[in-house]
Each structure stands twice: as C-alpha cells, then as structure tokens.
Design a protein around this motif. Sequence first.
Motif, PDB file in Angstrom:
ATOM      1  N   MET A 180       0.847  -1.205   0.000  1.00  0.00           N
ATOM      2  CA  MET A 180       0.000   0.000   0.000  1.00  0.00           C
ATOM      3  C   MET A 180       0.883   1.256   0.000  1.00  0.00           C
ATOM      4  SD  MET A 180      -2.753   1.820   0.288  1.00  0.00           S
ATOM      5  CE  MET A 180      -4.227   0.938   0.743  1.00  0.00           C
ATOM      6  N   ILE A 181       0.572   2.178  -0.897  1.00  0.00           N
ATOM      7  CA  ILE A 181       1.282   3.458  -0.904  1.00  0.00           C
ATOM      8  C   ILE A 181       0.256   4.570  -0.709  1.00  0.00           C
ATOM      9  CG2 ILE A 181       2.668   5.064  -2.283  1.00  0.00           C
ATOM     10  CD1 ILE A 181       4.019   2.819  -3.581  1.00  0.00           C
ATOM     11  N   VAL A 182       0.415   5.322   0.366  1.00  0.00           N
ATOM     12  CA  VAL A 182      -0.450   6.481   0.592  1.00  0.00           C
ATOM     13  C   VAL A 182       0.312   7.707   0.095  1.00  0.00           C
ATOM     14  CG1 VAL A 182      -1.646   7.877   2.333  1.00  0.00           C
ATOM     15  CG2 VAL A 182      -1.541   5.392   2.597  1.00  0.00           C
ATOM     16  N   ILE A 183      -0.360   8.505  -0.736  1.00  0.00           N
ATOM     17  CA  ILE A 183       0.275   9.712  -1.275  1.00  0.00           C
ATOM     18  C   ILE A 183      -0.451  10.922  -0.701  1.00  0.00           C
ATOM     19  CG2 ILE A 183       0.682  11.028  -3.390  1.00  0.00           C
ATOM     20  CD1 ILE A 183       0.712   8.370  -4.864  1.00  0.00           C
ATOM     21  N   ARG A 233       5.960   3.616   6.480  1.00  0.00           N
ATOM     22  CA  ARG A 233       7.287   4.217   6.353  1.00  0.00           C
ATOM     23  C   ARG A 233       7.121   5.549   5.629  1.00  0.00           C
ATOM     24  NH1 ARG A 233      12.843   2.911   6.035  1.00  0.00           N
ATOM     25  NH2 ARG A 233      12.443   0.940   7.065  1.00  0.00           N
ATOM     26  N   HIS A 234       7.567   6.622   6.270  1.00  0.00           N
ATOM     27  CA  HIS A 234       7.320   7.979   5.768  1.00  0.00           C
ATOM     28  C   HIS A 234       8.492   8.470   4.933  1.00  0.00           C
ATOM     29  CE1 HIS A 234       6.919  12.509   7.123  1.00  0.00           C
ATOM     30  NE2 HIS A 234       6.673  12.356   5.836  1.00  0.00           N
ATOM     31  N   LEU A 235       8.214   8.789   3.683  1.00  0.00           N
ATOM     32  CA  LEU A 235       9.259   9.421   2.867  1.00  0.00           C
ATOM     33  C   LEU A 235       8.816  10.836   2.522  1.00  0.00           C
ATOM     34  CD1 LEU A 235      11.894   9.431   1.252  1.00  0.00           C
ATOM     35  CD2 LEU A 235      10.582   8.687  -0.726  1.00  0.00           C
ATOM     36  N   SER A 236       9.531  11.818   3.083  1.00  0.00           N
ATOM     37  CA  SER A 236       9.306  13.211   2.715  1.00  0.00           C
ATOM     38  C   SER A 236      10.434  13.595   1.775  1.00  0.00           C
ATOM     39  CB  SER A 236       9.324  14.097   3.974  1.00  0.00           C
ATOM     40  OG  SER A 236       9.689  15.420   3.610  1.00  0.00           O
ATOM     41  N   THR A 237      10.092  13.907   0.524  1.00  0.00           N
ATOM     42  CA  THR A 237      11.166  14.263  -0.413  1.00  0.00           C
ATOM     43  C   THR A 237      11.802  15.592  -0.014  1.00  0.00           C
ATOM     44  OG1 THR A 237       9.423  15.006  -1.904  1.00  0.00           O
ATOM     45  CG2 THR A 237      10.515  12.923  -2.439  1.00  0.00           C
ATOM     46  N   HIS A 244      11.249   0.827  -4.583  1.00  0.00           N
ATOM     47  CA  HIS A 244      11.619  -0.542  -4.932  1.00  0.00           C
ATOM     48  C   HIS A 244      12.279  -1.225  -3.732  1.00  0.00           C
ATOM     49  CE1 HIS A 244      12.667  -3.907  -7.410  1.00  0.00           C
ATOM     50  NE2 HIS A 244      13.907  -3.827  -6.973  1.00  0.00           N
ATOM     51  N   HIS A 245      13.162  -0.493  -3.081  1.00  0.00           N
ATOM     52  CA  HIS A 245      13.893  -1.031  -1.936  1.00  0.00           C
ATOM     53  C   HIS A 245      12.946  -1.416  -0.796  1.00  0.00           C
ATOM     54  CE1 HIS A 245      17.606  -1.595   0.248  1.00  0.00           C
ATOM     55  NE2 HIS A 245      17.089  -0.974   1.281  1.00  0.00           N
ATOM     56  N   HIS A 246      11.874  -0.629  -0.636  1.00  0.00           N
ATOM     57  CA  HIS A 246      10.943  -0.862   0.490  1.00  0.00           C
ATOM     58  C   HIS A 246       9.615  -1.428  -0.008  1.00  0.00           C
ATOM     59  CE1 HIS A 246      13.663   1.150   3.237  1.00  0.00           C
ATOM     60  NE2 HIS A 246      13.792   2.115   2.361  1.00  0.00           N
ATOM     61  N   ARG A 247       9.652  -2.207  -1.088  1.00  0.00           N
ATOM     62  CA  ARG A 247       8.395  -2.584  -1.750  1.00  0.00           C
ATOM     63  C   ARG A 247       7.484  -3.488  -0.922  1.00  0.00           C
ATOM     64  NH1 ARG A 247      12.687  -4.878  -3.815  1.00  0.00           N
ATOM     65  NH2 ARG A 247      12.824  -7.082  -4.317  1.00  0.00           N
ATOM     66  N   TYR A 248       8.009  -4.115   0.119  1.00  0.00           N
ATOM     67  CA  TYR A 248       7.147  -4.989   0.920  1.00  0.00           C
ATOM     68  C   TYR A 248       6.581  -4.272   2.146  1.00  0.00           C
ATOM     69  CZ  TYR A 248       9.248  -8.387  -2.142  1.00  0.00           C
ATOM     70  OH  TYR A 248       9.661  -9.044  -3.259  1.00  0.00           O
ATOM     71  N   ALA A 252       5.543   2.201 -11.913  1.00  0.00           N
ATOM     72  CA  ALA A 252       6.273   1.353 -10.963  1.00  0.00           C
ATOM     73  C   ALA A 252       5.349   0.658  -9.955  1.00  0.00           C
ATOM     74  CB  ALA A 252       7.305   2.201 -10.209  1.00  0.00           C
ATOM     75  N   VAL A 253       4.114   1.124  -9.821  1.00  0.00           N
ATOM     76  CA  VAL A 253       3.218   0.543  -8.810  1.00  0.00           C
ATOM     77  C   VAL A 253       1.848   0.248  -9.421  1.00  0.00           C
ATOM     78  CG1 VAL A 253       4.344   1.776  -6.903  1.00  0.00           C
ATOM     79  CG2 VAL A 253       2.370   2.814  -8.016  1.00  0.00           C
ATOM     80  N   SER A 254       1.100  -0.623  -8.747  1.00  0.00           N
ATOM     81  CA  SER A 254      -0.239  -0.944  -9.243  1.00  0.00           C
ATOM     82  C   SER A 254      -1.244   0.067  -8.670  1.00  0.00           C
ATOM     83  CB  SER A 254      -0.572  -2.364  -8.798  1.00  0.00           C
ATOM     84  OG  SER A 254      -1.935  -2.487  -8.584  1.00  0.00           O
ATOM     85  N   ALA A 255      -2.191   0.485  -9.520  1.00  0.00           N
ATOM     86  CA  ALA A 255      -3.182   1.495  -9.099  1.00  0.00           C
ATOM     87  C   ALA A 255      -3.960   1.015  -7.869  1.00  0.00           C
ATOM     88  CB  ALA A 255      -4.137   1.801 -10.248  1.00  0.00           C
TER      89      ALA A 255
END
Length: 206
Positions: A1-4, A27-31, A73-77, A98-101
């Motif tokens: 799951m990716i929350v944007i 896991r929080h990624l703030s660019t 990709h590195h954190h895909r699981y 890179a990801v499924s909708a």
Amino acid sequence: MIVILMGPPGAGKGTQAQKLAAHYGLRHLSTGDLLRAAVVEGSELGIKAKEYMSSGQLVPDEVITGVVLDYIHHHRYQGLLLDGFPRTVFQAEGLSKAVSADNVKAISIDLKDEEVVKRLSARRVCRICSWIYSDSLPGSTGTCECGGELYQRDDDKPETIKHRLEVYHAQTKPVIDFFKKFSSVVEVDGLGKPDEVFARIQATLD
Ligand code: AMP
C-alpha cells in the motif's frame, strides 16, 4: 500500500504524514526532508538541489524521480507514505509505471492561498528531528522537545512563498487530476487543528 499526500505547501502534509505514519505503521518518505538532508550533507544530490530549493522552484524531475523510485523498490514490501512526491505529472507518470493502481491511495489536503501564506510565514522546523511547529504551538519560539534548534526554512520567507504557490498551481495541481484517472483521490479540508484534519483523513482510510 502506498499512501500519497498531496496539497499546497503549508497545507499540513508534513504534520499529517507524521501522524499517519505513526498511526498506521507506514514508512514515511518526505522528499523535502530527504533533499534538505542532502543539502546539509553536501552530497551530489544536495548540490544539484540547493539552488532550486532556496528559490522555491522544484528540483528537476530527473534528479528526484529516480531517487524516489529506487526507494520505493527497496521498500516494496512495506506500507509507504509519500509526502511531497509526486509534484509534477512527469513524476506521477514515473510512479504509475512502478506501482499498481490498486495499491495507491491518494489524499489531497485542500487549503486556500491566503491561509497558506499565513501558515508558512509562522512555521518553524526543528533542525535535528524535522518536527514542524506553528507559531501558535508552545515551544515554537524556543527549542524542540528533542533539544534541537527551531529555524525558519529559507523557502518559508515571504518572497519565496508566493513563488512556491505559483509553482504549485502550475505544476503540482495537475497531479491531482492525474490520480483521479489513475486510481482515485480523496479531498480533505485542511482548515482547522491538526487533530481535526487527521480525523477527516482517518475517516477516509478506515
Ligand atoms: P517540501 O518540504 O515538500 O515543501 O519541499 C521543499 C522543496 O524541496 C520544494 O520547494 C522543492 O524545491 C523540493 N522538492 C521536494 N519534493 C520535490 C519533488 N517531488 N520534486 C521536485 N522538487 C521537490
């Protein structure tokens, strides 16, 4: 799951991201944080990003997109929370390949420009842990709870805020329409206290 998390600068993406990551174990990624850290380190990425950031412009797509897609990709699981990416349709297209909708949940925090200006001018950030303080919160004039010094980001200075808003309307708003077609977008009112906004977001996720 990716929350944007999307929305104009100052809409509360960083604050809500911290809450969402803690509550849902994402896991929080703030660019923005990633790039600011790179600038402080003086890495190749930081050197490329510095001038764009301090003038309120976006870092070029080809500089940031690869870094984020590698991270995903590195954190895909793991469940991921993206805060500040994608910021352009180019970046959104890169992500969509890179990801499924089905695995994407896009949330847009809405806030009017006048409120953005008010909030960004008042914002202070901890130099050590990146915690975000608004002027109305205790401690905002002194030191962070972690002991770090609070500072005003260069791009939160009045002359740069106006430009960041222009960039948002021209380049980032179209990303919301992109996600409406790619997956779906829930739009949440960003006015009010952080906990009130968080409750609205939670209602769309639970
Ligand atoms: P933020 O902390 O998200 O407001 O980001 C601060 C600054 O970092 C932005 O004004 C841009 O210069 C740069 N930045 C952050 N994320 C991105 C992105 N996805 N694409 C391009 N530039 C970015």
